[in-house]
Design a protein around this motif. Structure first.
Motif, short mmCIF file in Angstrom:
data_model
loop_
_atom_site.label_atom_id
_atom_site.label_comp_id
_atom_site.label_asym_id
_atom_site.label_seq_id
_atom_site.Cartn_x
_atom_site.Cartn_y
_atom_site.Cartn_z
N GLY A 155 0.82 -1.22 0.00
CA GLY A 155 0.00 0.00 0.00
C GLY A 155 0.85 1.27 0.00
O GLY A 155 0.38 2.34 0.42
N THR A 156 2.08 1.16 -0.50
CA THR A 156 3.02 2.29 -0.53
C THR A 156 2.46 3.46 -1.34
O THR A 156 2.47 4.61 -0.88
N THR A 157 2.00 3.17 -2.54
CA THR A 157 1.53 4.21 -3.45
C THR A 157 0.28 4.89 -2.87
O THR A 157 0.13 6.11 -2.94
N TRP A 158 -0.56 4.08 -2.31
CA TRP A 158 -1.80 4.58 -1.70
C TRP A 158 -1.46 5.53 -0.55
O TRP A 158 -1.95 6.66 -0.49
N VAL A 173 0.82 -12.48 -3.28
CA VAL A 173 0.08 -12.55 -4.55
C VAL A 173 0.32 -11.29 -5.38
O VAL A 173 0.60 -11.34 -6.58
N SER A 174 0.27 -10.15 -4.71
CA SER A 174 0.49 -8.89 -5.42
C SER A 174 1.93 -8.82 -5.95
O SER A 174 2.17 -8.38 -7.09
N TYR A 175 2.87 -9.28 -5.14
CA TYR A 175 4.29 -9.25 -5.53
C TYR A 175 4.54 -10.20 -6.71
O TYR A 175 5.30 -9.90 -7.62
N ARG A 208 -3.91 -3.09 -9.13
CA ARG A 208 -4.31 -4.34 -9.77
C ARG A 208 -5.74 -4.68 -9.34
O ARG A 208 -6.67 -4.56 -10.11
N LYS A 209 -5.93 -5.09 -8.08
CA LYS A 209 -7.28 -5.41 -7.60
C LYS A 209 -7.66 -4.58 -6.39
O LYS A 209 -8.80 -4.20 -6.23
N GLY A 210 -6.70 -4.41 -5.50
CA GLY A 210 -6.94 -3.58 -4.32
C GLY A 210 -7.98 -4.14 -3.36
O GLY A 210 -8.84 -3.42 -2.89
N1 LIG Z 1 -6.54 3.13 -3.44
C1 LIG Z 1 -6.27 1.85 -3.22
N2 LIG Z 1 -7.16 1.04 -2.59
C2 LIG Z 1 -6.88 -0.27 -2.38
N3 LIG Z 1 -5.73 -0.87 -2.78
C3 LIG Z 1 -4.82 -0.11 -3.41
C4 LIG Z 1 -5.03 1.27 -3.66
N4 LIG Z 1 -3.95 1.75 -4.31
C5 LIG Z 1 -3.11 0.72 -4.47
N5 LIG Z 1 -3.63 -0.40 -3.93
C6 LIG Z 1 -3.05 -1.76 -3.96
O1 LIG Z 1 -1.76 -1.77 -3.33
C7 LIG Z 1 -0.93 -2.75 -3.97
C8 LIG Z 1 0.35 -2.09 -4.49
O2 LIG Z 1 1.15 -1.83 -3.38
P1 LIG Z 1 2.36 -0.80 -3.39
O3 LIG Z 1 1.87 0.53 -3.82
O4 LIG Z 1 2.98 -0.92 -2.06
O5 LIG Z 1 3.31 -1.38 -4.51
S1 LIG Z 1 4.87 -1.03 -4.64
O6 LIG Z 1 5.59 -1.77 -3.61
O7 LIG Z 1 5.05 0.41 -4.50
O8 LIG Z 1 5.22 -1.53 -5.98
C9 LIG Z 1 -1.75 -3.36 -5.10
O9 LIG Z 1 -2.38 -4.52 -4.55
P2 LIG Z 1 -2.98 -5.72 -5.44
O10 LIG Z 1 -4.16 -5.16 -6.17
O11 LIG Z 1 -3.38 -6.78 -4.45
O12 LIG Z 1 -1.91 -6.18 -6.36
C10 LIG Z 1 -2.72 -2.23 -5.38
O13 LIG Z 1 -3.87 -2.60 -6.06
#
Ligand SMILES: Nc1ncnc2c1ncn2[C@@H]1O[C@H](COP(=O)(O)OS(=O)(=O)O)[C@@H](OP(=O)(O)O)[C@H]1O
Length: 289
Positions: free
Chosen positions: A54-57, A135-137, A248-250
């Motif tokens: 959730g870094t970007t979030w 899974v996300s990684y 991706r899915k979030g």
């Molecule tokens: N707004 C919001 N709401 C819910 N989920 C969100 C949101 N923004 C990013 N995501 C989900 O966060 C996952 C990406 O994580 P990171 O941003 O930490 O990725 S990274 O390490 O910077 O590459 C990635 O998870 P997965 O969908 O499970 O792959 C993103 O979908």
């Protein structure tokens, strides 16, 4: 596919430091220089995560809280690596950014201990249940910039078991940060809590950062931080491929579509070993409210 075959797959520019794998973009003098180059300003904020937590979030939420901006997307530099054409913070000696500055890192607590404990660096750690993180990684490793990992999720899980993942083991990372949870300048947020009550999380972060926000502004930040709104903003700025890596899915619980029984047992045992003794737990299934 056998693990030996997958191990033949090359992590681009993999470099190992103190038993943990890092990515080629990480600067070579990792051990001493990253934190040392950083003259922490009193308003600096660090967002620390294991990848895909959730870094970007969080970057976006913090940026909105601090800068009250309407333009998007926001990109905060990583302390230790270049993303796209954006230089890492250390290659710019941490200068050249608007204050309050926000930096991100996937490095562990050890790298920043002095900055947090002695220099009062405000740090927000985001943690996510390791099942969904894996899974996300895995999906991120399927992408070209990580040499299109050729194996299945189960092969990727084997890399995790062998402690081969870039940035190390998610259990190690979370446990080390969690053990510091009572530090004055540290706030820990769980990804699942942001999903379940983003308003509450935004309020707490604003409080931690000392930023007064109106209820109207909080609800705006929450709305602009929704998965759909963020994905749209990033897609129109950077294109669908880039955006897929970060949006991706979030959801909570996608791991149920990937894990076999053995993997569930293995990872539950890891949780018992690493997390139970220090009182750390995660929601790992969707919660109906
Ligand atoms: N707004 C919001 N709401 C819910 N989920 C969100 C949101 N923004 C990013 N995501 C989900 O966060 C996952 C990406 O994580 P990171 O941003 O930490 O990725 S990274 O390490 O910077 O590459 C990635 O998870 P997965 O969908 O499970 O792959 C993103 O979908």
């Amino acid at each position: 596919m056998e693990i030996s075959q997958v191990q033949g797959w090359k992590i681009p520019g993999k470099t190992t430091y103190r038993g943990v794998n890092y990515h080629f973009q990480i600067i070579p003098d990792l051990d001493i220089d990253i934190a040392n180059k950083w003259a922490v300003a009193p308003t600096d904020v660090l967002i620390a995560t294991y990848p895909k937590s959730g870094t970007t979030w969080m970057g976006s939420l913090v940026h909105e809280i601090l800068h009250d901006t309407t333009s998007r997307p926001h990109f905060q530099p990583f302390v230790e690596m270049n993303i796209g054409n954006r230089p890492c913070a250390s290659s710019m000696s941490f200068n050249g950014f608007a204050h309050p500055r926000v930096f991100k890192t996937h490095l562990g607590y050890d790298f920043f201990e002095d900055k947090i404990q002695k220099e009062c660096l405000k740090t927000i750690v985001v943690m996510r249940n390791p099942k969904d993180v894996l899974v996300s990684y895995y999906h991120m490793h399927k992408m070209k910039h990580l040499n299109s990992f050729p194996g299945s999720f189960h092969d990727f899980f084997d890399l995790f078991k062998h402690k081969e993942l870039i940035f190390g083991d998610p259990f190690d990372s979370c446990a080390k940060w969690w053990q510091q949870r009572s530090s004055r300048n540290l706030m820990i947020v769980k990804y699942e809590d942001i999903i379940m009550d983003c308003t509450d999380v935004v309020r707490k972060i604003a409080n931690f950062l000392g930023v007064p926000l109106t209820e109207k502004r909080i609800s705006e930040i929450v709305q602009r931080g929704s998965f759909g709104a963020m994905k749209e903003a990033y897609t129109s700025f950077s294109g669908a491929i880039f955006s897929k890596a970060f949006f991706r899915k979030g959801v909570i619980g996608d791991w149920m579509n990937y894990f076999n029984d053995e993997e569930v047992e293995y990872i539950n045992n890891m949780s018992k070993m690493y997390f139970d003794p220090i009182g750390l737990s995660f929601v790992d299934r969707p919660v109906t409210q």
